[in-house]
Motif scaffolding. Structure first.
Motif, PDB file in Angstrom:
ATOM      1  N   PRO A 146       0.796  -1.237   0.000  1.00 50.67           N
ATOM      2  CA  PRO A 146       0.000   0.000   0.000  1.00 50.67           C
ATOM      3  C   PRO A 146       0.825   1.282   0.000  1.00 50.67           C
ATOM      4  O   PRO A 146       0.352   2.301  -0.513  1.00 50.67           O
ATOM      5  N   LEU A 147       2.034   1.277   0.557  1.00 51.07           N
ATOM      6  CA  LEU A 147       2.811   2.524   0.541  1.00 51.07           C
ATOM      7  C   LEU A 147       3.185   2.931  -0.884  1.00 51.07           C
ATOM      8  O   LEU A 147       2.800   4.016  -1.333  1.00 51.07           O
ATOM      9  N   PRO A 148       3.914   2.115  -1.644  1.00 54.57           N
ATOM     10  CA  PRO A 148       4.276   2.578  -2.988  1.00 54.57           C
ATOM     11  C   PRO A 148       3.091   2.691  -3.934  1.00 54.57           C
ATOM     12  O   PRO A 148       3.089   3.563  -4.816  1.00 54.57           O
ATOM     13  N   VAL A 149       2.075   1.828  -3.799  1.00 53.69           N
ATOM     14  CA  VAL A 149       0.934   1.965  -4.706  1.00 53.69           C
ATOM     15  C   VAL A 149       0.184   3.250  -4.404  1.00 53.69           C
ATOM     16  O   VAL A 149      -0.339   3.908  -5.319  1.00 53.69           O
ATOM     17  N   GLY A 150       0.132   3.650  -3.142  1.00 49.65           N
ATOM     18  CA  GLY A 150      -0.502   4.919  -2.805  1.00 49.65           C
ATOM     19  C   GLY A 150       0.232   6.099  -3.398  1.00 49.65           C
ATOM     20  O   GLY A 150      -0.387   7.045  -3.908  1.00 49.65           O
ATOM     21  N   VAL A 151       1.568   6.040  -3.375  1.00 52.80           N
ATOM     22  CA  VAL A 151       2.365   7.152  -3.893  1.00 52.80           C
ATOM     23  C   VAL A 151       2.219   7.252  -5.408  1.00 52.80           C
ATOM     24  O   VAL A 151       1.955   8.331  -5.958  1.00 52.80           O
ATOM     25  N   ILE A 152       2.380   6.139  -6.130  1.00 52.65           N
ATOM     26  CA  ILE A 152       2.313   6.216  -7.593  1.00 52.65           C
ATOM     27  C   ILE A 152       0.890   6.525  -8.045  1.00 52.65           C
ATOM     28  O   ILE A 152       0.690   7.235  -9.037  1.00 52.65           O
ATOM     29  N   LEU A 156      -0.397   9.484 -10.525  1.00 56.73           N
ATOM     30  CA  LEU A 156      -1.181   9.204 -11.727  1.00 56.73           C
ATOM     31  C   LEU A 156      -2.616   9.722 -11.631  1.00 56.73           C
ATOM     32  O   LEU A 156      -3.311   9.791 -12.645  1.00 56.73           O
ATOM     33  N   GLY A 157      -3.062  10.039 -10.420  1.00 54.41           N
ATOM     34  CA  GLY A 157      -4.427  10.495 -10.248  1.00 54.41           C
ATOM     35  C   GLY A 157      -5.436   9.369 -10.153  1.00 54.41           C
ATOM     36  O   GLY A 157      -6.604   9.538 -10.509  1.00 54.41           O
ATOM     37  N   VAL A 158      -5.004   8.205  -9.668  1.00 50.83           N
ATOM     38  CA  VAL A 158      -5.897   7.060  -9.508  1.00 50.83           C
ATOM     39  C   VAL A 158      -6.643   7.198  -8.183  1.00 50.83           C
ATOM     40  O   VAL A 158      -6.017   7.400  -7.137  1.00 50.83           O
ATOM     41  N   PRO A 159      -7.976   7.097  -8.188  1.00 49.07           N
ATOM     42  CA  PRO A 159      -8.732   7.216  -6.931  1.00 49.07           C
ATOM     43  C   PRO A 159      -8.317   6.168  -5.907  1.00 49.07           C
ATOM     44  O   PRO A 159      -8.008   5.023  -6.254  1.00 49.07           O
ATOM     45  N   GLY A 160      -8.308   6.551  -4.643  1.00 47.91           N
ATOM     46  CA  GLY A 160      -7.870   5.657  -3.579  1.00 47.91           C
ATOM     47  C   GLY A 160      -8.652   4.363  -3.514  1.00 47.91           C
ATOM     48  O   GLY A 160      -8.099   3.298  -3.225  1.00 47.91           O
ATOM     49  N   ALA A 161      -9.943   4.423  -3.800  1.00 54.95           N
ATOM     50  CA  ALA A 161     -10.777   3.227  -3.691  1.00 54.95           C
ATOM     51  C   ALA A 161     -10.389   2.157  -4.701  1.00 54.95           C
ATOM     52  O   ALA A 161     -10.693   0.976  -4.498  1.00 54.95           O
ATOM     53  N   ASP A 162      -9.724   2.546  -5.784  1.00 54.40           N
ATOM     54  CA  ASP A 162      -9.376   1.584  -6.834  1.00 54.40           C
ATOM     55  C   ASP A 162      -8.038   0.880  -6.592  1.00 54.40           C
ATOM     56  O   ASP A 162      -7.727  -0.104  -7.266  1.00 54.40           O
ATOM     57  N   ARG A 163      -7.252   1.357  -5.647  1.00 57.59           N
ATOM     58  CA  ARG A 163      -5.877   0.876  -5.503  1.00 57.59           C
ATOM     59  C   ARG A 163      -5.754  -0.596  -5.150  1.00 57.59           C
ATOM     60  O   ARG A 163      -4.827  -1.269  -5.618  1.00 57.59           O
ATOM     61  N   PRO A 164      -6.667  -1.178  -4.356  1.00 58.02           N
ATOM     62  CA  PRO A 164      -6.533  -2.607  -4.055  1.00 58.02           C
ATOM     63  C   PRO A 164      -6.640  -3.509  -5.283  1.00 58.02           C
ATOM     64  O   PRO A 164      -6.217  -4.664  -5.239  1.00 58.02           O
ATOM     65  N   ALA A 245       5.492  -0.474 -12.599  1.00 58.43           N
ATOM     66  CA  ALA A 245       6.879  -0.240 -12.182  1.00 58.43           C
ATOM     67  C   ALA A 245       6.940   0.650 -10.955  1.00 58.43           C
ATOM     68  O   ALA A 245       7.880   0.561 -10.156  1.00 58.43           O
ATOM     69  N   GLY A 246       5.911   1.491 -10.778  1.00 60.22           N
ATOM     70  CA  GLY A 246       5.915   2.427  -9.662  1.00 60.22           C
ATOM     71  C   GLY A 246       5.733   1.772  -8.312  1.00 60.22           C
ATOM     72  O   GLY A 246       6.077   2.357  -7.295  1.00 60.22           O
ATOM     73  N   PHE A 247       5.159   0.561  -8.286  1.00 57.22           N
ATOM     74  CA  PHE A 247       5.038  -0.072  -6.969  1.00 57.22           C
ATOM     75  C   PHE A 247       5.637  -1.471  -6.909  1.00 57.22           C
ATOM     76  O   PHE A 247       6.076  -1.901  -5.848  1.00 57.22           O
ATOM     77  N   GLU A 248       5.701  -2.199  -8.013  1.00 58.49           N
ATOM     78  CA  GLU A 248       6.167  -3.589  -7.944  1.00 58.49           C
ATOM     79  C   GLU A 248       7.605  -3.670  -7.437  1.00 58.49           C
ATOM     80  O   GLU A 248       7.917  -4.448  -6.535  1.00 58.49           O
ATOM     81  N   THR A 249       8.485  -2.863  -8.007  1.00 58.54           N
ATOM     82  CA  THR A 249       9.890  -2.886  -7.587  1.00 58.54           C
ATOM     83  C   THR A 249      10.034  -2.407  -6.142  1.00 58.54           C
ATOM     84  O   THR A 249      10.786  -3.002  -5.355  1.00 58.54           O
ATOM     85  N   THR A 250       9.320  -1.348  -5.771  1.00 63.93           N
ATOM     86  CA  THR A 250       9.446  -0.811  -4.424  1.00 63.93           C
ATOM     87  C   THR A 250       8.868  -1.760  -3.385  1.00 63.93           C
ATOM     88  O   THR A 250       9.403  -1.898  -2.282  1.00 63.93           O
ATOM     89  N   LEU A 360      12.349   7.952  -6.573  1.00 66.51           N
ATOM     90  CA  LEU A 360      11.147   7.816  -5.757  1.00 66.51           C
ATOM     91  C   LEU A 360      11.202   6.537  -4.925  1.00 66.51           C
ATOM     92  O   LEU A 360      10.853   6.537  -3.737  1.00 66.51           O
ATOM     93  N   ALA A 361      11.649   5.440  -5.523  1.00 66.44           N
ATOM     94  CA  ALA A 361      11.775   4.186  -4.775  1.00 66.44           C
ATOM     95  C   ALA A 361      12.762   4.339  -3.622  1.00 66.44           C
ATOM     96  O   ALA A 361      12.514   3.869  -2.500  1.00 66.44           O
ATOM     97  N   ARG A 362      13.874   4.994  -3.888  1.00 64.64           N
ATOM     98  CA  ARG A 362      14.865   5.222  -2.824  1.00 64.64           C
ATOM     99  C   ARG A 362      14.267   6.061  -1.693  1.00 64.64           C
ATOM    100  O   ARG A 362      14.462   5.770  -0.511  1.00 64.64           O
ATOM    101  N   LEU A 363      13.548   7.129  -2.070  1.00 68.92           N
ATOM    102  CA  LEU A 363      12.937   7.983  -1.050  1.00 68.92           C
ATOM    103  C   LEU A 363      11.981   7.178  -0.176  1.00 68.92           C
ATOM    104  O   LEU A 363      12.017   7.286   1.066  1.00 68.92           O
ATOM    105  N   GLU A 364      11.123   6.373  -0.776  1.00 70.39           N
ATOM    106  CA  GLU A 364      10.156   5.601  -0.005  1.00 70.39           C
ATOM    107  C   GLU A 364      10.858   4.657   0.959  1.00 70.39           C
ATOM    108  O   GLU A 364      10.445   4.515   2.121  1.00 70.39           O
ATOM    109  N   ALA A 365      11.926   3.994   0.506  1.00 71.70           N
ATOM    110  CA  ALA A 365      12.653   3.078   1.380  1.00 71.70           C
ATOM    111  C   ALA A 365      13.405   3.831   2.476  1.00 71.70           C
ATOM    112  O   ALA A 365      13.455   3.392   3.634  1.00 71.70           O
ATOM    113  N   GLN A 366      13.983   4.972   2.130  1.00 66.14           N
ATOM    114  CA  GLN A 366      14.728   5.749   3.128  1.00 66.14           C
ATOM    115  C   GLN A 366      13.813   6.292   4.215  1.00 66.14           C
ATOM    116  O   GLN A 366      14.232   6.434   5.364  1.00 66.14           O
TER     117      GLN A 366
END
Length: 423
Positions: A146-152, A156-164, A245-250, A360-366
């Motif tokens: 949920p952390l990286p998917v929320g950020v990406i 992208l402007g994806v509504p929160g309810a759709d993220r799962p 790519a915005g959340f899978e790698t992170t 962005l991935a580095r920032l999230e992990a740091q």
């Protein structure tokens, strides 16, 4: 074991789950080893870095796919990946990358630190509450996804309810990135690609009707203003790839990294007390157990790399996880050492295809690791985590943890101080 046999072992389910011993079998044949007719495996850091930057080595773009993969247009998964910047060469790659690059500048990423920290704090609160009675919780489900998917999705402007929705779709689609895939696995990947493309087709329509300040709107407007800058297929393909790519790698970086830290308590304690150490810890986590283990290139002209003649048309497997443990660059590469000087692992690649979201991935992990260690001092593994049988994107399928040391069972896995793949 010759190089071809070692490569076959690497592609097996056993080899994919723990590739590090097989990397060393391949390394014994040199930093660049011929592992089959026109197939070369690269385990050396300098050689992998050279190939990633050399314009004579490109990705499998559309003309090459027509040659090697006839019928690829019938696969939604291959099409989704192939028409994105991930699988195109210059000038098309450069054209598409420029349209998204403004979202990932160092200044814009640095400005997101407070947003990332706030989201991470909320997730830790929820994880602590769920595990308050000593019940194990899945770190991937509760935090690393949920952390990286929320950020990406925010970008992208994806509504929160759709993220799962995206976790399964992305897991299905990314099977197509593996060096070998069965017809059944391709069918699963096609299903995930279709779901993602359908979702973004609807989002594109919504952004045309009501533009907002997000990356999807920017790409839609670039397409609508000049289809030569971004075609309709490229628009959808790049939205899919940017999301995945915005959340899978992170997600993999957070999961892999947490296991390493919990198995190295001295280094974890140092980070807990000194969050300023986070950049060095994250770079070493990327090197030590990279979330991306493999990328491929095709040579379009003869080249000599590491003293080996690589002919035109050769398939080159760049084993990034092996390059990150090249003893010529990293003394004692099997040892986790966050204080290594000038690490620069190849986990995000190099050259023109260097990962657009690496910062962005580095920032999230740091942000995430010091916060987790400080807020949850009793965080512990609650059983043996299970890796996915994937090589390209290395990560766990499940990662059970407890948030209270008193209720955590002894960890049955690798002893502290030992490296994955170490006898």
């Amino acid at each position: 074991m010759d190089a071809a046999e070692a490569l076959g072992l690497l592609m097996s389910p056993q080899g994919r789950v723990d590739p590090y011993p097989t990397y060393e079998r391949l390394r014994a044949h040199g930093p660049v080893a011929q592992a089959g007719p026109a197939i070369y495996a690269v385990t050396g850091y300098a050689e992998a870095d050279e190939i990633l930057r050399d314009p004579r080595f490109g990705v499998l773009d559309e003309p090459l796919r027509d040659q090697f993969l006839p019928g690829w247009r019938d696969s939604p998964a291959i099409t989704s990946i192939s028409r994105s910047m991930l699988r195109t060469n210059p000038p098309d790659h450069s054209r598409m990358r420029r349209l998204a690059a403004g979202t990932f500048t160092p200044r814009r990423i640095a400005a997101m630190r407070d947003v990332v920290a706030a989201q991470a704090d909320e997730l830790v609160d929820a994880m602590a509450a769920r595990g308050a009675g000593g019940e194990p919780v899945d770190f991937l489900t509760e935090f690393a996804y949920p952390l990286p998917v929320g950020v990406i999705c925010t970008l992208l402007g994806v509504p929160g309810a759709d993220r799962p929705l995206f976790r399964r779709w992305a897991a299905d689609l990314t099977g197509v990135l593996e060096p070998e895939i069965t017809p059944d696995e391709l069918a699963v990947a096609d299903r995930g690609a279709t779901e993602l493309r359908d979702y973004f087709a609807e989002l594109v329509g919504a952004r045309r009707r009501a533009p907002t300040d997000d990356l999807t709107t920017a790409l839609v407007q670039a397409h609508d203003a000049d289809g030569g800058r971004l075609s309709g297929d490229e628009l959808l393909a790049n939205l899919v790839v940017l999301l995945v790519a915005g959340f899978e790698t992170t997600t993999n970086l957070l999961g892999n990294g947490l296991v390493v830290l919990l198995e190295h308590p001295r280094e974890a304690d140092a980070l807990r007390g000194h969050p300023e150490f986070a950049p060095g810890h994250v770079e070493e986590l990327l090197r030590y157990d990279s979330p991306v283990q493999l990328t491929t290139r095709i040579s379009d002209a003869p080249a000599t790399v590491g003293g080996v003649e690589v002919p035109a048309g050769a398939w080159v497997l760049l084993l990034l996880g092996a390059a990150n443990r090249d003893p010529r660059r990293y003394p004692e590469p099997q040892r986790f050492d966050p204080w290594r000087p000038q690490s620069h692992p190849l986990s995000f690649g190099a050259g023109p295809h260097y990962c657009l979201g690496a910062g962005l991935a580095r920032l999230e992990a740091q942000v995430a690791f010091p916060l987790l260690l400080r807020r949850l001092p009793g965080l512990a593994l609650a059983g043996r985590p299970r890796h996915r049988a994937r090589l390209t994107l290395r990560g766990y399928e499940t990662l059970p943890v407890t948030t209270d040391t008193a209720s955590a069972p002894p960890h049955p896995g690798t002893p502290a101080g030992a490296a994955p793949g170490t006898p």
